[in-house]
Design an enzyme around this catalytic site. Structure first.
Site, short mmCIF file in Angstrom:
data_model
loop_
_atom_site.label_atom_id
_atom_site.label_comp_id
_atom_site.label_asym_id
_atom_site.label_seq_id
_atom_site.Cartn_x
_atom_site.Cartn_y
_atom_site.Cartn_z
N ARG A 9 1.01 -1.51 -0.03
CA ARG A 9 -0.14 -0.06 0.06
C ARG A 9 0.32 1.46 0.04
NH1 ARG A 9 -3.72 -1.34 4.55
NH2 ARG A 9 -1.92 -2.91 5.53
N SER A 36 -6.01 3.88 4.98
CA SER A 36 -5.72 2.03 5.27
C SER A 36 -4.64 1.73 3.52
CB SER A 36 -6.39 1.33 5.52
OG SER A 36 -6.63 -0.23 5.27
N GLU A 57 -18.90 2.39 -2.02
CA GLU A 57 -18.29 1.59 -3.09
C GLU A 57 -19.29 1.66 -4.91
OE1 GLU A 57 -19.48 0.52 -0.49
OE2 GLU A 57 -17.72 0.50 0.93
N HIS A 114 -6.40 -6.13 -0.05
CA HIS A 114 -7.14 -6.66 1.54
C HIS A 114 -7.16 -7.50 0.81
CE1 HIS A 114 -5.79 -3.56 5.07
NE2 HIS A 114 -6.39 -4.09 5.18
#
Lengths: 322, 555
Positions: A9, A36, A57, A114
């Protein structure tokens, strides 16, 4: 062999800032996961070109599509579980489907983190093992899964230069580097990391490192394994797979994804048509994941057979059938 | 493009016919939702949207996003009228190999969004609007969304996003037709309030029951509510929406699904069904039979014309007819352009200005400046040269052009060269000068003959009957060919203007139904008549049609 670890990331966030400086058409969108995903750094540098749409989303995907239709290169990011899984309709209809002439799909890069089981403590609800399958069946969509932070950094820049929709999946945890800083990446071309003639291990994402470890062990037993980083799942590198089938006679695939419909399936589709050889697929055994503290993630992966030991075993098994 | 009221109206009519043509040939498609948004699309295409049909990718264009993609015939038909492609392209709608896909698609140059999956268009529009802001472009995004579509959660995600980013270069228009695929929206997922019976029309009329605007206001939007079939209201609403800065705007346009074809109106069956080819000529005749009621306010209280204008608006008049009398061309005098200018600020309803004055050519600019939408001058006080001047001045100012003839005059020979570009012809059925006279009977004959002559000369406007029009004779006037009806004492002279206008309309509709049944009989005898009648399932229309057919001896 001890490897250096890198954070995917962080690599992604840094690459975006570099891109943002070079190209004012780059826009970045997030859905309340921007710290994140490390995209918030882009937002600090280029606040006008950064849109955090909240926990929405579907909206994220279609706003990104609208920006792309008006000439922007949109990077839309959140966790893997919330993008392909939740928004397949928006991804299909507002990003992949709209085509005019040679421009197939809109210029949106869906970059998630993730991915897979190694998410760990968040549990099965957050461990996506379906995204490769979902994304690769959508026409015009390209699917890539980098194996380390070096690959992430280079591929982020790489896909920004290629028109059209991309899905790129990163892992949550820091991962060991498998590539050198000088490694070049080309979409549609797999990378042979280790040569060998007895069997091929084709891996993607964090399992590439497991494949290398397995190959080391097998070498000690006198089995020479070829290891391919298949970061480019769609388009898949048919040539490298055909060559591997012809020269090594068997392929073990590894992925942090359901063995149904994912990378292993993609390899099987290619090989069974071009040059059929025995194939074994390592991955989630059509079962959902579950919580595991960081230190327990290897146990969770082991439950699904996603370990270098199982790769080793599988290579030996496949060789006995050759 | 900036067309005037009449021109938009004509284009909307042509687009509706193309929807019928396309869907009937395709054998499927969505005429209902195409018709509910017909005037909305007309106002966008012909009065607000910047585009170049010959260069669809023109960088300076605005963008029209049809979020309710199933209404694609309503988009494609307007694109044809606007000149993106030939009207005959509509014949390929939904066919293999056609660029006119079942839902709007970038395959068709000029289409800006692949619609079909509902609830996506607003988010996509916001993306486009944000990009335009980043590029400092003067692009405006027009988004048309359905009310059933508002069930989608993504719509409300987008609503919040537009407010957060102050997206003011986007105008969202909600086609509030109250019907979705299964049934009425208020039965499936109420936006206003749940509907227990089938009395949709009651809810449509009762503003106290509308909650949709409150929802959008609470999401931080500027909300404008209009009658979505009134061109002047929709167009004015778009102008107002565009002028609001710092927040997004939504126009909630109350509409009728299937509007303009009676059997489709308010009928959920016509959400996604194509009309039968055999009935297309009857439907086209129905589409061609639109009519307007124009109360003449001089029949009211001359000391308080402001109130008369309000009564017209409350009564849902189509136009406000303004009789200007100078005391010379006619014995009486009423008001002049200064009064019209004062009244203009009170309403957006079209002003149908009828100049009963000498030497109109000298005054015409004043009446343009006062804000008239249609200006009609008398043939008796014009010649070819002065009318030519008036005609050109009106056209260049985007005001519709009318020519009036008194009961004892006929259309002068010089008028022939103007007929094809005239918007209106007023056939006086009383001697002009005062209100309350009786209709001169031979005007029926005169109008019928005139109609034949006009058709031969490519007239595309409307004949307006002016003088002595009542409930008793309006049907016959309609049969003669008149499509606009001035009502003085018969409308404005009555206490309840809304009620009397409704009665006038119903009277015309009854006549129209009879003419359509005659048309069906002419085309296909009793079988087609019955087929036509059977389509009318909403309300009590079917009984009335059976009655008419029996009276005509078809059953």
């Amino acid at each position: 062999m001890s490897a250096e670890f890198g954070d995917m990331r962080t690599a992604y966030g840094s690459a975006l800032i570099e891109l943002g400086e070079q190209d004012k058409n780059i826009v970045v969108l997030g859905a309340d996961t921007t710290d994140s995903l490390k995209t918030s750094g882009f937002g600090k540098n280029f606040p006008d070109r950064f849109f955090n749409v909240g926990i929405a989303e579907a909206n994220l995907v279609s706003v990104a599509a609208g920006l792309a239709y008006s000439g922007k290169t949109s990077f839309a990011s959140t966790y893997a579980i919330f993008l392909p899984g939740r928004c397949v309709d928006q991804i299909r209809n507002s990003i992949a489907y709209p085509s005019r002439g040679e421009k197939k799909g809109l210029n949106v890069k869906l970059v998630t983190s993730h991915g897979g089981l190694s998410v760990g403590p968040d549990g099965g609800s957050h461990q996506t093992i379906e995204d490769i399958a979902i994304m690769r069946v959508i026409p015009n969509m390209k699917v890539i899964i980098p194996a380390d932070a070096i690959a992430v950094s280079k591929l982020t820049k790489n896909i920004s230069q290629i028109y059209g929709p991309f899905y790129m999946r990163m892992a949550r945890s820091k991962v060991p580097n498998v590539h050198s800083d000088s490694q070049e990446f080309e979409i549609g071309k797999g990378i042979t990391l280790r040569d060998g003639n007895d069997c091929t291990i084709a891996a993607t994402g964090i399992t590439v490192k497991m494949a290398l470890d397995a190959a080391d062990k097998l070498q000690q037993d006198g089995i020479s394994c070829r290891v391919i980083d298949c970061f480019t799942i769609k388009p898949i590198d048919k040539d490298i797979l055909e060559k591997a089938a012809r020269e090594t006679g068997g392929i073990v695939t590894c992925e942090e994804h359901n063995i149904m419909g994912g990378f292993g399936s993609a390899v099987s589709e290619v090989v069974s048509e071009i040059y059929p050889v025995p194939i074994r697929r390592i991955g989630a055994q059509d079962m959902f994941g579950e919580s595991a503290r960081d230190a327990e993630i290897p146990q969770l992966l082991e439950k699904h057979g996603i370990t270098s030991i199982n790769i080793e075993k599988t290579v030996k098994d496949i060789r006995s059938k050759q | 493009m900036g067309l005037n009221y009449y021109q938009i109206k004509k284009n909307v009519l042509q687009a509706r016919k193309l929807v019928i043509r396309g869907t009937s040939i395709a054998g499927s498609g969505h005429p209902g939702g195409s018709f509910s948004m017909a005037e909305i699309m007309g106002c966008i295409f012909y009065n607000h949207l910047k585009y170049d049909p010959k260069n669809p990718e023109w960088d300076g264009r605005d963008k029209l996003i049809l979020s309710k993609g199933h209404a694609s015939p309503g988009l494609f038909s307007n694109m044809a009228v606007a000149g993106y492609f030939e009207e005959s392209q509509l014949d390929t709608l939904r066919q293999f190999g056609s660029k006119l896909q079942g839902h709007p698609d970038l395959k068709c140059p000029g289409v800006e969004f692949c619609g079909g999956s509902l609830g996506i268009g607003l988010s996509y529009s916001i993306g486009n609007a944000l990009a335009a802001k980043l590029d400092q472009k003067d692009t405006h995004i027009f988004t048309v969304m359905g009310d059933g579509e508002s069930d989608e959660g993504q719509v409300w995600e987008a609503a919040m996003t537009a407010a957060k980013y102050n997206v003011d270069n986007l105008t969202l228009i909600l086609d509030r037709n109250f019907i979705q695929q299964d049934s009425y929206t208020e039965k499936i997922m109420p936006l206003d309030e749940s509907l227990d019976d089938n009395e949709l029309s009651e809810m449509w009329k009762d503003a106290s029951r509308w909650k949709t605007g409150d929802k959008w206001r609470s999401f931080g939007w500027n909300v404008i509510e209009v009658d979505g079939h009134r061109i002047e209201q929709v167009s004015d609403a778009i102008s107002r929406a565009k002028s609001v800065k710092g927040m997004p705007s939504i126009i909630i346009a109350r509409t009728i699904k299937g509007k303009a074809v009676e059997h489709m109106e308010d009928n959920p069956q016509w959400h996604g069904k194509a009309p039968a080819l055999s009935l297309v000529p009857v439907i086209n005749q129905e589409l061609d039979s639109q009519f307007m009621i124009a109360p003449s306010i001089i029949a009211g209280d001359m000391r308080n014309l402001e109130n008369e204008v309000k009564r017209c608006d409350d009564g849902r008049a189509d136009y406000i007819h303004l009789d200007v009398m100078d005391g010379q061309f006619v014995p009486n005098s009423t008001f002049d352009h200064t009064k019209i200018k004062e009244l203009r600020s009170l309403t957006v309803t079209p002003f149908d200005t009828h100049l009963m004055i000498n030497e109109p050519v000298k005054q015409i600019q004043n009446y343009i400046d006062a804000g008239s939408d249609i200006i009609t001058v008398h043939a008796e006080v014009c010649d070819e040269s002065s009318f030519g001047e008036i005609h050109d001045l009106l056209k260049s100012n985007k005001v519709s052009v009318g020519l009036a003839i008194n009961p004892d005059t006929s259309m002068p020979d010089w008028s022939k060269k103007f007929i094809s570009t005239l918007d209106q012809i007023i056939v006086m059925s009383v001697v002009p000068g005062k209100s309350g006279q009786k209709y001169i009977e031979n005007t029926h004959e005169k109008t019928k003959n005139l109609m034949i002559n006009l058709k031969e000369n490519d007239f595309t406007g409307y004949i307006e009957s002016d003088g002595g029009v009542t409930l008793d004779n309006i049907g016959e006037c309609f049969t003669d060919g008149a499509r606009a009806f001035v009502g003085g004492s018969a409308i404005i002279g009555q206490t309840d203007v809304r009620l009397v206008i409704r009665e006038f309309r119903n009277q015309v509709l009854r006549t129209r139904r009879k003419l359509l049944i005659q048309k069906a009989n002419e085309l296909g005898g009793t079988e087609l008549v019955n087929k036509w009648i059977d389509l009318h399932v909403i309300g009590k229309k079917k009984d009335e049609l059976h009655q008419i057919a029996m009276e005509l001896g078809y059953q």
